[in-house]
Design a protein around this motif. Structure first.
Motif, PDB file in Angstrom:
ATOM      1  N   ASN A  10       0.831  -1.217   0.000  1.00 56.81           N
ATOM      2  CA  ASN A  10       0.000   0.000   0.000  1.00 56.81           C
ATOM      3  C   ASN A  10       0.860   1.259   0.000  1.00 56.81           C
ATOM      4  OD1 ASN A  10       0.900   0.203   2.663  1.00 56.81           O
ATOM      5  ND2 ASN A  10      -1.102   0.790   3.464  1.00 56.81           N
ATOM      6  N   ALA A  11       2.132   1.098  -0.364  1.00 53.71           N
ATOM      7  CA  ALA A  11       3.062   2.227  -0.391  1.00 53.71           C
ATOM      8  C   ALA A  11       3.168   2.820  -1.793  1.00 53.71           C
ATOM      9  CB  ALA A  11       4.439   1.786   0.100  1.00 53.71           C
ATOM     10  N   VAL A  12       3.665   4.051  -1.849  1.00 53.45           N
ATOM     11  CA  VAL A  12       3.903   4.738  -3.116  1.00 53.45           C
ATOM     12  C   VAL A  12       5.323   5.288  -3.104  1.00 53.45           C
ATOM     13  CG1 VAL A  12       3.230   6.670  -4.604  1.00 53.45           C
ATOM     14  CG2 VAL A  12       1.474   5.343  -3.407  1.00 53.45           C
ATOM     15  N   GLY A  13       6.066   5.029  -4.178  1.00 53.31           N
ATOM     16  CA  GLY A  13       7.436   5.505  -4.289  1.00 53.31           C
ATOM     17  C   GLY A  13       7.529   6.777  -5.106  1.00 53.31           C
ATOM     18  N   TYR A  14       8.609   7.513  -4.908  1.00 52.97           N
ATOM     19  CA  TYR A  14       8.834   8.759  -5.654  1.00 52.97           C
ATOM     20  C   TYR A  14      10.270   8.722  -6.174  1.00 52.97           C
ATOM     21  CZ  TYR A  14       8.673  13.788  -6.762  1.00 52.97           C
ATOM     22  OH  TYR A  14       8.681  15.011  -7.402  1.00 52.97           O
ATOM     23  N   GLN A  15      10.420   8.818  -7.488  1.00 56.85           N
ATOM     24  CA  GLN A  15      11.743   8.731  -8.098  1.00 56.85           C
ATOM     25  C   GLN A  15      12.369  10.106  -8.258  1.00 56.85           C
ATOM     26  OE1 GLN A  15      11.943   7.056 -12.051  1.00 56.85           O
ATOM     27  NE2 GLN A  15      14.144   7.415 -12.201  1.00 56.85           N
ATOM     28  N   ILE A  16      13.627  10.214  -7.836  1.00 54.70           N
ATOM     29  CA  ILE A  16      14.367  11.473  -7.918  1.00 54.70           C
ATOM     30  C   ILE A  16      15.577  11.315  -8.825  1.00 54.70           C
ATOM     31  CG2 ILE A  16      15.813  13.090  -6.609  1.00 54.70           C
ATOM     32  CD1 ILE A  16      13.968  12.676  -4.224  1.00 54.70           C
ATOM     33  N   TYR A  17      15.672  12.186  -9.821  1.00 48.91           N
ATOM     34  CA  TYR A  17      16.863  12.297 -10.656  1.00 48.91           C
ATOM     35  C   TYR A  17      17.672  13.460 -10.077  1.00 48.91           C
ATOM     36  CZ  TYR A  17      19.682  12.333 -14.933  1.00 48.91           C
ATOM     37  OH  TYR A  17      20.726  12.247 -15.835  1.00 48.91           O
ATOM     38  N   PRO A  18      18.653  13.170  -9.214  1.00 48.66           N
ATOM     39  CA  PRO A  18      19.285  14.207  -8.375  1.00 48.66           C
ATOM     40  C   PRO A  18      19.802  15.432  -9.117  1.00 48.66           C
ATOM     41  CG  PRO A  18      20.005  12.027  -7.712  1.00 48.66           C
ATOM     42  CD  PRO A  18      19.240  11.848  -8.989  1.00 48.66           C
ATOM     43  N   LYS A  19      20.367  15.224 -10.273  1.00 46.95           N
ATOM     44  CA  LYS A  19      20.963  16.315 -11.038  1.00 46.95           C
ATOM     45  C   LYS A  19      19.958  17.416 -11.335  1.00 46.95           C
ATOM     46  CE  LYS A  19      24.484  15.867 -14.501  1.00 46.95           C
ATOM     47  NZ  LYS A  19      24.900  15.188 -15.751  1.00 46.95           N
ATOM     48  N   SER A  20      18.693  17.036 -11.453  1.00 48.40           N
ATOM     49  CA  SER A  20      17.655  17.977 -11.871  1.00 48.40           C
ATOM     50  C   SER A  20      16.590  18.227 -10.812  1.00 48.40           C
ATOM     51  CB  SER A  20      16.972  17.463 -13.152  1.00 48.40           C
ATOM     52  OG  SER A  20      17.890  17.376 -14.212  1.00 48.40           O
ATOM     53  N   PHE A  21      16.825  17.793  -9.584  1.00 47.97           N
ATOM     54  CA  PHE A  21      15.773  17.910  -8.582  1.00 47.97           C
ATOM     55  C   PHE A  21      15.788  19.269  -7.872  1.00 47.97           C
ATOM     56  CE2 PHE A  21      13.719  16.727  -4.445  1.00 47.97           C
ATOM     57  CZ  PHE A  21      12.464  16.478  -4.978  1.00 47.97           C
ATOM     58  N   TYR A  22      16.851  19.567  -7.150  1.00 46.82           N
ATOM     59  CA  TYR A  22      16.945  20.878  -6.487  1.00 46.82           C
ATOM     60  C   TYR A  22      18.401  21.175  -6.151  1.00 46.82           C
ATOM     61  CZ  TYR A  22      16.017  24.841  -3.411  1.00 46.82           C
ATOM     62  OH  TYR A  22      15.994  26.089  -2.849  1.00 46.82           O
ATOM     63  N   ASP A  23      18.836  22.379  -6.537  1.00 44.28           N
ATOM     64  CA  ASP A  23      20.218  22.818  -6.351  1.00 44.28           C
ATOM     65  C   ASP A  23      20.314  23.668  -5.086  1.00 44.28           C
ATOM     66  OD1 ASP A  23      22.780  23.844  -6.547  1.00 44.28           O
ATOM     67  OD2 ASP A  23      22.277  25.235  -8.168  1.00 44.28           O
ATOM     68  N   SER A  24      21.066  23.180  -4.105  1.00 45.47           N
ATOM     69  CA  SER A  24      21.154  23.890  -2.822  1.00 45.47           C
ATOM     70  C   SER A  24      22.277  24.919  -2.755  1.00 45.47           C
ATOM     71  CB  SER A  24      21.357  22.881  -1.678  1.00 45.47           C
ATOM     72  OG  SER A  24      22.661  22.318  -1.730  1.00 45.47           O
ATOM     73  N   ASN A  25      23.250  24.836  -3.700  1.00 47.07           N
ATOM     74  CA  ASN A  25      24.425  25.712  -3.574  1.00 47.07           C
ATOM     75  C   ASN A  25      24.662  26.637  -4.769  1.00 47.07           C
ATOM     76  OD1 ASN A  25      25.299  23.909  -5.486  1.00 47.07           O
ATOM     77  ND2 ASN A  25      26.920  22.989  -4.224  1.00 47.07           N
ATOM     78  N   GLY A  26      23.722  26.666  -5.705  1.00 52.23           N
ATOM     79  CA  GLY A  26      23.814  27.625  -6.798  1.00 52.23           C
ATOM     80  C   GLY A  26      24.799  27.282  -7.899  1.00 52.23           C
ATOM     81  N   ASP A  27      25.265  26.013  -7.960  1.00 52.95           N
ATOM     82  CA  ASP A  27      26.201  25.654  -9.028  1.00 52.95           C
ATOM     83  C   ASP A  27      25.482  25.168 -10.281  1.00 52.95           C
ATOM     84  OD1 ASP A  27      25.323  23.145  -8.306  1.00 52.95           O
ATOM     85  OD2 ASP A  27      27.314  22.312  -7.909  1.00 52.95           O
ATOM     86  N   GLY A  28      24.143  25.184 -10.256  1.00 52.29           N
ATOM     87  CA  GLY A  28      23.362  24.806 -11.431  1.00 52.29           C
ATOM     88  C   GLY A  28      22.991  23.349 -11.514  1.00 52.29           C
ATOM     89  N   MET A  29      23.441  22.562 -10.517  1.00 51.41           N
ATOM     90  CA  MET A  29      23.178  21.128 -10.530  1.00 51.41           C
ATOM     91  C   MET A  29      22.546  20.691  -9.217  1.00 51.41           C
ATOM     92  SD  MET A  29      25.896  18.093 -11.452  1.00 51.41           S
ATOM     93  CE  MET A  29      26.242  18.894 -13.025  1.00 51.41           C
ATOM     94  N   GLY A  30      21.529  19.863  -9.298  1.00 47.21           N
ATOM     95  CA  GLY A  30      20.885  19.354  -8.100  1.00 47.21           C
ATOM     96  C   GLY A  30      21.848  18.543  -7.251  1.00 47.21           C
ATOM     97  N   ASP A  31      21.560  18.416  -5.955  1.00 45.65           N
ATOM     98  CA  ASP A  31      22.490  17.747  -5.047  1.00 45.65           C
ATOM     99  C   ASP A  31      21.733  17.118  -3.878  1.00 45.65           C
ATOM    100  OD1 ASP A  31      21.979  20.038  -3.316  1.00 45.65           O
ATOM    101  OD2 ASP A  31      23.448  21.125  -4.538  1.00 45.65           O
ATOM    102  N   LEU A  32      22.475  16.419  -3.037  1.00 46.06           N
ATOM    103  CA  LEU A  32      21.870  15.716  -1.902  1.00 46.06           C
ATOM    104  C   LEU A  32      21.255  16.678  -0.899  1.00 46.06           C
ATOM    105  CD1 LEU A  32      24.522  12.904  -1.340  1.00 46.06           C
ATOM    106  CD2 LEU A  32      22.205  12.625  -2.228  1.00 46.06           C
ATOM    107  N   LYS A  33      21.926  17.789  -0.621  1.00 49.33           N
ATOM    108  CA  LYS A  33      21.361  18.766   0.311  1.00 49.33           C
ATOM    109  C   LYS A  33      20.064  19.349  -0.248  1.00 49.33           C
ATOM    110  CE  LYS A  33      25.619  20.092   2.717  1.00 49.33           C
ATOM    111  NZ  LYS A  33      26.613  21.176   2.995  1.00 49.33           N
ATOM    112  N   GLY A  34      20.001  19.447  -1.565  1.00 54.51           N
ATOM    113  CA  GLY A  34      18.770  19.917  -2.192  1.00 54.51           C
ATOM    114  C   GLY A  34      17.621  18.954  -1.971  1.00 54.51           C
ATOM    115  N   ILE A  35      17.917  17.660  -2.058  1.00 52.90           N
ATOM    116  CA  ILE A  35      16.880  16.656  -1.789  1.00 52.90           C
ATOM    117  C   ILE A  35      16.408  16.773  -0.345  1.00 52.90           C
ATOM    118  CG2 ILE A  35      16.364  14.191  -1.679  1.00 52.90           C
ATOM    119  CD1 ILE A  35      18.439  13.773  -3.903  1.00 52.90           C
ATOM    120  N   ILE A  36      17.367  16.930   0.572  1.00 54.42           N
ATOM    121  CA  ILE A  36      17.021  17.052   1.999  1.00 54.42           C
ATOM    122  C   ILE A  36      16.070  18.226   2.213  1.00 54.42           C
ATOM    123  CG2 ILE A  36      17.938  17.570   4.296  1.00 54.42           C
ATOM    124  CD1 ILE A  36      20.509  16.078   3.451  1.00 54.42           C
TER     125      ILE A  36
END
Length: 536
Positions: A10-36
């Motif tokens: 009864n669970a639902v998963g969510y797929q993340i493509y890290p490079k394009s998810f959310y950029d936390s440091n302004g370098d133009g690329m998504g990252d782990l801190k952005g996911i957090i």
């Protein structure tokens, strides 16, 4: 969330493509801190676990699926401490985390392969698949998934190495017990760290036919038959299963070549993995448009074949597929809603790909400079060399390209869709001013409702399924015990006469969800993209 071994039903998963998810440091690329930073948003949506595409050390020739260090986080995405922090916060929010396990191959920059290249008697030579060859004569005629020979010649040692994907992704030799020992050690490392499981990338390719196998025809699995679910893979999968079971790991297999009739053996209680991704339902017409009827037929077959045993992994989009509303429909939100209802209430565990829940669209490519895939750019150049004009070649390369799914996530109507304060690594779709998370679209709210329904109803999570109007070209109609789901996956009206089915027409039906207010009738006409969910 359930704590039993079948909690994922009864669970639902969510797929993340890290490079394009959310950029936390302004370098133009998504990252782990952005996911957090965005985990609270995902918790609000209602998802139960995350599938994060590879964040390991990699030259990024194939989007991170060419790993050069299994134990290191790529600096583009952060550090190991960031990954640990991600696991910690996700677990605090009640969400599990899985990532890709890429063990069919490594990068050609992996230390094992760099050593393997040095000489025939190098201790790591047998970590890969090397055979005698000549520059104009490969060991056999097998073809890679990326086109061309599955072999790359090395003049220094007068041998060639095998790769089912790009030449930068040499296949590991699973027959070598040292290789298996290294892989099993690595699997335990990540599970000991707190990872909750894996999506097993290209796992059905780890066993190969003898090199003497001749490709007789190109039907079915085409020229890739020699390395798709080949006999002998069973023991390797059993070894992996022992580790997965020890940790209670969630496992999802990308297992092309495994038929719907074989999938129960892979995914039932004694199977190797919890669920399986099939690729068949991504049906296309000759012109490249989506084939709704073929998609529907394939989904029904898989549902039926896994009804008694085994489990489906359900999806519409992922990092390798173009956006469904553009491929199979007219790009409208109404179309996106219809497809959402159609697949989210099937029997299996649904996965939502980032941006799918807000109706992200295919990117309107105007120039090859907007593309990022070296593989596709090289193919584009070949079409130009053959005399195609630039516009036609660009359309051919981008019509159903995976580039569409890799554009930055659209969070807000502000600059760069709120994805980055810098220059995004790939252009943002210009429709971000209207299509974004902050808009709180009806589509996103619908996904939240569908997730809640899966959580609340055992009929949806574990119940049986029965299909009606199977030969209808666009109507997708099925029962989940006391629920009746009606969806029109087309732009023409769909006429349904339930008196020709086993559906009881003399009962009162509660209206649960719908694109418009409706009362169930024995004869119904569904408008374009209409969906209805009734409860008996």
């Amino acid at each position: 969330m359930n704590n039993d071994k079948n909690w994922f039903h009864n669970a639902v998963g969510y797929q993340i493509y890290p490079k394009s998810f959310y950029d936390s440091n302004g370098d133009g690329m998504g990252d782990l801190k952005g996911i957090i930073e965005k985990l609270d948003d995902l918790k609000t949506l209602g998802v139960d676990f995350l599938w994060i595409n590879p964040v390991f050390k990699s030259p990024q020739v194939d989007g991170g699926y060419d790993i050069s260090d299994y134990y290191a986080i790529d600096e583009r995405f952060g550090e190991l401490s960031d990954f640990k922090a991600l696991l910690k916060k996700a677990h605090q929010l009640g969400m599990k985390v899985i990532t890709d396990l890429v063990v069919n191959h490594t990068s050609n920059q992996h230390p094992w392969f760099l050593e393997s290249q040095k000489s025939k008697d190098n201790p790591y030579r047998d970590y890969y698949l090397w055979e005698d060859a000549r520059s104009n004569k490969m060991p056999n005629e097998w073809i890679s998934f990326f086109g061309g020979s599955a072999w790359t010649y090395d003049a220094q040692t007068k041998q060639a190495y095998f790769h089912v994907f790009g030449k930068e992704q040499p296949d590991l030799n699973w027959k070598n017990p040292k290789v298996r020992k290294e892989i099993y050690k690595m699997v335990r490392f990540w599970l000991d760290l707190g990872l909750d499981g894996f999506r097993l990338d290209a796992i059905s390719h780890i066993q190969k036919m003898p090199w003497s196998y001749k490709i007789k025809s190109w039907h079915g699995d085409g020229p890739w038959v020699p390395f798709m679910n080949v006999s002998g893979i069973e023991q390797y999968m059993k070894d992996l299963k022992e580790i997965f079971d020890e940790y209670g790991a969630l496992t999802v297999g990308e297992a092309s070549g495994v038929r719907s009739t074989q999938a129960p053996d892979w995914t039932d209680d004694s199977g190797y993995i919890n669920m399986i991704f099939e690729l068949e339902h991504n049906a296309r017409k000759a012109n490249g448009d989506g084939h709704v009827y073929q998609m529907k037929k394939t989904l029904i077959r898989w549902q039926k074949d896994l009804l008694e045993r085994g489990w489906n992994a359900l999806y519409l989009e992922n990092h390798d597929q173009a956006r469904v509303p553009d491929v199979y429909g007219d790009g409208s939100e109404a179309c996106a809603k219809a497809f959402a209802v159609a697949y989210m209430l099937l029997r299996g565990t649904p996965f939502i790909y980032q941006g799918q829940e807000i109706g992200m669209r295919n990117f309107p490519f105007q120039s090859v400079t907007q593309m990022r895939s070296k593989e596709l750019i090289a193919q584009y150049d070949k079409w130009i060399e053959r005399g195609w004009d630039k516009k036609a070649a660009l359309l051919k390369m981008t019509k159903n390209s995976r580039e569409h799914s890799r554009t930055p996530m659209q969070w807000t109507p502000e600059k760069n869709a709120g994805f980055s304060t810098g220059t995004p690594w790939m252009e943002v779709n210009p429709n971000y001013t209207t299509i974004n998370v902050a808009a709180h679209s009806e589509l996103r709210m619908l996904y939240a409702q569908l997730i809640a329904l899966r959580h609340q109803s055992s009929a949806i999570s574990d119940g049986a399924i029965k299909f009606h109007f199977e030969r209808h070209l666009q109507a997708f109609v099925y029962e989940r015990e006391n629920y009746l789901i009606l969806v029109n996956l087309g732009q023409k009206k769909a006429h349904l006469d339930f008196e020709t089915t086993s559906v009881s027409t003399d009962r009162n039906y509660e209206h649960v969800l719908g694109s418009k207010a409706r009362t169930f009738r024995a004869k119904m006409i569904l408008d374009a993209w209409e969906y209805q969910v009734f409860k008996k």
